[in-house]
Design a protein around this motif. Structure first.
Motif, short mmCIF file in Angstrom:
data_model
loop_
_atom_site.label_atom_id
_atom_site.label_comp_id
_atom_site.label_asym_id
_atom_site.label_seq_id
_atom_site.Cartn_x
_atom_site.Cartn_y
_atom_site.Cartn_z
N SER A 11 -6.85 1.02 17.81
CA SER A 11 -5.67 1.68 17.26
C SER A 11 -4.45 1.04 17.90
O SER A 11 -4.55 0.32 18.89
N PHE A 12 -3.30 1.31 17.30
CA PHE A 12 -2.07 0.76 17.86
C PHE A 12 -1.84 1.28 19.28
O PHE A 12 -1.36 0.56 20.15
N ALA A 13 -2.21 2.55 19.49
CA ALA A 13 -2.01 3.13 20.82
C ALA A 13 -2.81 2.36 21.87
O ALA A 13 -2.32 2.10 22.97
N GLY A 29 2.94 4.24 7.76
CA GLY A 29 1.59 4.42 7.23
C GLY A 29 0.60 3.32 7.58
O GLY A 29 -0.41 3.18 6.92
N TYR A 30 0.88 2.53 8.60
CA TYR A 30 -0.15 1.56 9.02
C TYR A 30 -1.22 2.34 9.75
O TYR A 30 -0.93 3.10 10.66
N GLU A 31 -2.46 2.12 9.40
CA GLU A 31 -3.54 2.87 10.03
C GLU A 31 -4.06 2.19 11.29
O GLU A 31 -4.23 2.81 12.31
N VAL A 32 -4.35 0.92 11.14
CA VAL A 32 -4.87 0.16 12.29
C VAL A 32 -4.16 -1.18 12.33
O VAL A 32 -3.63 -1.64 11.32
N PRO A 33 -4.19 -1.81 13.49
CA PRO A 33 -3.56 -3.14 13.58
C PRO A 33 -4.32 -4.15 12.73
O PRO A 33 -5.55 -4.04 12.59
N THR A 34 -3.62 -5.10 12.17
CA THR A 34 -4.30 -6.20 11.49
C THR A 34 -4.88 -7.10 12.59
O THR A 34 -4.48 -6.99 13.76
N PRO A 35 -5.80 -8.01 12.24
CA PRO A 35 -6.41 -8.85 13.28
C PRO A 35 -5.37 -9.59 14.13
O PRO A 35 -5.49 -9.63 15.36
N ILE A 36 -4.36 -10.14 13.50
CA ILE A 36 -3.37 -10.89 14.29
C ILE A 36 -2.61 -9.94 15.22
O ILE A 36 -2.29 -10.29 16.36
N GLN A 37 -2.35 -8.73 14.77
CA GLN A 37 -1.65 -7.76 15.62
C GLN A 37 -2.53 -7.35 16.80
O GLN A 37 -2.05 -7.27 17.94
N ALA A 38 -3.80 -7.13 16.54
CA ALA A 38 -4.70 -6.70 17.60
C ALA A 38 -4.78 -7.75 18.71
O ALA A 38 -4.89 -7.44 19.89
N GLN A 55 0.02 -16.81 8.75
CA GLN A 55 1.08 -16.92 7.76
C GLN A 55 1.51 -15.54 7.27
O GLN A 55 1.00 -14.53 7.71
N THR A 56 2.42 -15.57 6.34
CA THR A 56 2.91 -14.33 5.75
C THR A 56 1.75 -13.54 5.15
O THR A 56 0.84 -14.11 4.58
N GLY A 57 1.81 -12.26 5.34
CA GLY A 57 0.77 -11.42 4.75
C GLY A 57 -0.26 -10.97 5.77
O GLY A 57 -1.07 -10.09 5.51
N THR A 58 -0.23 -11.59 6.95
CA THR A 58 -1.21 -11.23 7.97
C THR A 58 -0.72 -10.09 8.85
O THR A 58 -1.46 -9.59 9.68
N GLY A 59 0.53 -9.72 8.68
CA GLY A 59 1.11 -8.68 9.54
C GLY A 59 1.75 -9.26 10.78
O GLY A 59 1.95 -8.57 11.77
N LYS A 60 2.11 -10.56 10.71
CA LYS A 60 2.64 -11.21 11.92
C LYS A 60 4.02 -10.67 12.33
O LYS A 60 4.36 -10.70 13.50
N THR A 61 4.79 -10.18 11.36
CA THR A 61 6.12 -9.68 11.72
C THR A 61 6.01 -8.54 12.74
O THR A 61 6.66 -8.56 13.78
N ALA A 62 5.16 -7.57 12.43
CA ALA A 62 4.98 -6.46 13.38
C ALA A 62 4.35 -6.98 14.67
O ALA A 62 4.63 -6.45 15.75
N ALA A 256 -4.55 -0.32 -1.50
CA ALA A 256 -3.16 -0.42 -1.09
C ALA A 256 -3.16 -0.63 0.42
O ALA A 256 -4.14 -0.32 1.09
N ARG A 257 -2.05 -1.17 0.93
CA ARG A 257 -2.05 -1.53 2.34
C ARG A 257 -1.88 -0.36 3.28
O ARG A 257 -2.45 -0.33 4.35
N THR A 258 -1.02 0.56 2.91
CA THR A 258 -0.69 1.62 3.86
C THR A 258 -1.10 2.98 3.32
O THR A 258 -1.30 3.15 2.13
P1 AMP Z 1 3.85 -9.92 7.24
O1 AMP Z 1 2.65 -10.81 7.37
O2 AMP Z 1 4.46 -9.60 8.55
O3 AMP Z 1 4.83 -10.45 6.24
O4 AMP Z 1 3.34 -8.49 6.68
C1 AMP Z 1 2.84 -8.37 5.41
C2 AMP Z 1 2.81 -6.92 4.95
O5 AMP Z 1 1.81 -6.19 5.65
C3 AMP Z 1 4.08 -6.15 5.13
O6 AMP Z 1 4.33 -5.49 3.91
C4 AMP Z 1 3.78 -5.14 6.21
O7 AMP Z 1 4.49 -3.95 6.00
C5 AMP Z 1 2.31 -4.93 6.06
N1 AMP Z 1 1.62 -4.59 7.31
C6 AMP Z 1 1.84 -5.14 8.52
N2 AMP Z 1 1.01 -4.61 9.43
C7 AMP Z 1 0.23 -3.71 8.79
C8 AMP Z 1 -0.83 -2.84 9.20
N3 AMP Z 1 -1.26 -2.79 10.45
N4 AMP Z 1 -1.40 -2.06 8.26
C9 AMP Z 1 -0.97 -2.12 6.98
N5 AMP Z 1 0.01 -2.90 6.54
C10 AMP Z 1 0.62 -3.71 7.43
#
Ligand code: AMP
Length: 565
Positions: A11-13, A29-38, A55-62, A256-258
């Motif tokens: 979990s993010f926590a 509404g993110y439930e769990v970290p994406t692999p790159i976030q974890a 790349q984009t779409g992996t959740g790298k921004t967060a 859906a993602r979130t």
């Molecule tokens: P990014 O790769 O940073 O451009 O993120 C792509 C999309 O994934 C964005 O719309 C984010 O809001 C969404 N996102 C990022 N992290 C998560 C997560 N842990 N769970 C669900 N969606 C996410």
């Protein structure tokens, strides 16, 4: 619900994020970290420099924004975080994300800076004291040169989409900016690829960086009929309902993602009368089980789920997976499409791809070792055709069940009272059941790739076709006799089952429409009118107007659902 071996998801926590950030993540509404976030969040929180191949779409921004926000000193009104992005769009997008995540933190000033925006606006904001600057290299460099941006208190710098910055010729600027940043700051570099100049930047400016590259496990890719649909974000909902409207029976799983996206989508579908339900991490075990029971009993047909919540979902009659939001990595895609084609049944998967997500599509295709061919957006006519087919099936089924006596009496009564024949009564009932729009739209052939009529010609629609015995000669005959148009001036004639298109010289159009308004062919009224073109008048509803068909192509009577030929 059956359980399936799943990997434990952190979990993010557990990643060490603070309460205000966790609360903001709950909101989005993110439930769990994406692999790159974890992988990256703990490293960045620990102060490490990092190279992330994502790349984009992996959740790298967060992945970088959350640790950056956590290490800000909110009482210090100086720039502490800097993100360099290749484009203004990305700068704005990152700034928006940072804003969102910072919602519950004490006063965080975030400023996007990019070329094209007046300098003085940016200057004013910079002077007011911002903590995070997100900008394109050129403009950031300008501010540094003018002294309007001071990096003295910088703690973390992020290079976002470094390979794109290289491609756009910014790499020297990036190099220069990094050389202006204080020694002790932390640096993270994100790049989908690692060409030599990027490696050089990493070598020159990162201290003992940890590399995070997502290793893919070996997954068996299910043999599911896969298609992708290129569209814009704004077209997604319409596309979804059209696909739902053309599919055969059975259940559909929409991803859906979130949590939020999931709940919203499900309620939008419900509002349109679909038996849709949301499946996400906020549901209790009992609620999940109840949902699966409704699916099995076919009371629910459409489940809108997040990746995590859908794990372990095993309902045999899920025949369609629709990737409404593209998954955040290729593995997640394989897991998603594995929800269909269970127990040896045929399955189909559709992947929605917006222009920004082309790279993720390529990544998925590389991973599964196959191309995902594009499909066409189902037309309104496709949906209507399917609706009509379903209606026929339902009627046949009802007739098959017998016990119609009461209703037969009713129909007889109606016929007698009104002086109609029974077929007319049945027609009126069908009209009530289906609505005018459906049946009219079902007569509209697909409009794609329609050849425009020749110069000086217009195309007319006749509401009668082979079904009532219309032949091209009848059409020529009728037009020649009734409107006095010489037969040799009449252009191409396409006779379909229930309608006909004919091209005539534009100068005769008014005359033909007037003189043939009441005409019949083989004893049938023909309802002649101009055929609508693809470039039909704006704002005017086209439903009900006939559209020209593709050249010489038999009309469809039954449509197979997209992605399920
Ligand atoms: P990014 O790769 O940073 O451009 O993120 C792509 C999309 O994934 C964005 O719309 C984010 O809001 C969404 N996102 C990022 N992290 C998560 C997560 N842990 N769970 C669900 N969606 C996410």
């Amino acid at each position: 619900m059956e359980s399936e071996p799943t990997t434990p998801t952190e979990s993010f926590a557990q990643l060490g994020l603070c309460a205000p950030l966790l609360r903001a993540l709950g909101d989005v509404g993110y439930e769990v970290p994406t692999p790159i976030q974890a992988r990256t969040i703990p490293l960045l929180l620990a102060g490490r420099d990092l190279i992330g191949q994502a790349q984009t779409g992996t959740g790298k921004t967060a992945a970088f924004a959350l640790p950056m926000l956590q290490m800000l000193d909110p009482d210090l009104g100086r720039v502490q975080g800097l993100v360099l992005t290749p484009t203004r769009e990305l700068a704005l997008q990152v700034a928006e994300a940072v804003h969102t995540y910072a919602r519950y933190l004490k006063r965080v000033g975030v400023l996007p800076v990019y070329g094209g925006q007046p300098f003085h606006t940016q200057l004013k904001r910079l002077q007011q004291g911002v903590q995070v600057v997100i900008g394109t290299p050129g403009r950031v460099m300008d501010h540094l040169r003018r002294g309007s941006l001071n990096l003295g208190a910088l703690r973390m710098v992020v290079l976002d989409e470094a390979d794109e910055m290289l491609r756009m010729g910014f790499i020297d600027d990036v190099d220069w900016i990094l050389s202006q940043a204080p020694e002790g700051r932390q640096t993270a570099l994100f790049s989908a690829t690692m060409p030599p100049p990027i490696r050089r930047v990493a070598k020159g400016h990162l201290r003992d960086p940890e590399t995070v590259q997502l290793a893919h496990r070996n997954l068996t890719v299910p043999t599911v009929e896969q298609r992708c649909l290129n569209l814009s974000e704004g077209q997604k909902f319409d596309a979804l309902t059209r696909i739902l409207g053309t599919r055969e029976n059975d259940a559909v799983l929409v991803f859906a993602r979130t949590k939020l996206g999931c709940a919203e989508l499900a309620s939008k579908l419900q509002a349109q009368g679909w038996a849709a339900e949301a499946l996400h991490g906020d549901l209790s075990q009992a609620q999940r089980e109840a949902l699966v029971r409704r699916l099995r009993a076919r009371q629910a047909e459409i489940v809108v789920a997040t990746d995590v919540a859908a794990r372990g979902l095993d309902v045999e009659h899920i025949t369609h997976v629709i990737n409404y939001d593209i998954p955040y990595d290729a593995e997640a895609y394989v897991h998603r499409i594995g929800r269909t084609a269970r127990a040896g049944r045929a399955g189909a998967a559709v992947l929605f791809v917006t222009p920004r997500e082309r790279r993720m599509l390529q990544e998925i295709e590389r991973f599964i070792g196959n191309r995902i061919p594009p499909m066409k957006m189902p037309t309104k006519a496709d949906v209507a055709t399917r609706t009509v087919a379903l209606f026929k099936e339902n009627v046949a089924e009802t007739l098959g069940k017998g016990g119609m006596d009461l209703y037969l009496n009713l129909v007889e009564e109606m016929a007698q009272e009104g002086g109609f024949d029974m077929a007319e009564v049945a027609a009126a009932l069908a009209r009530l059941a289906l609505g005018d729009k459906t049946i009219e739209a079902s007569l509209e052939p697909e409009a794609a790739a329609v050849p425009e009529p020749e110069q000086g010609m217009v195309r007319l629609f006749l509401g009668a076709g082979t079904k009532v015995g219309v032949r091209p000669a009848d059409v020529v005959g009728a037009i020649a006799n009734e409107a006095g148009v010489p037969g040799k001036e009449i252009g191409s004639i396409d006779v379909y089952e229930r309608f006909t298109f004919v091209e005539v010289p534009a100068r005769y159009q008014a005359k033909i429409l007037k003189s043939m308004a009441q005409s019949t062919i083989r004893g049938r009224p023909i309802h002649i009118k101009p055929a609508a073109t693809e470039r039909g008048p704006r704002g005017k509803p086209r439903t009900g107007e006939a559209r020209p068909p593709r050249a010489k192509r038999a009309p469809k009577t039954k449509q197979s659902p997209p992605g399920n030929p």
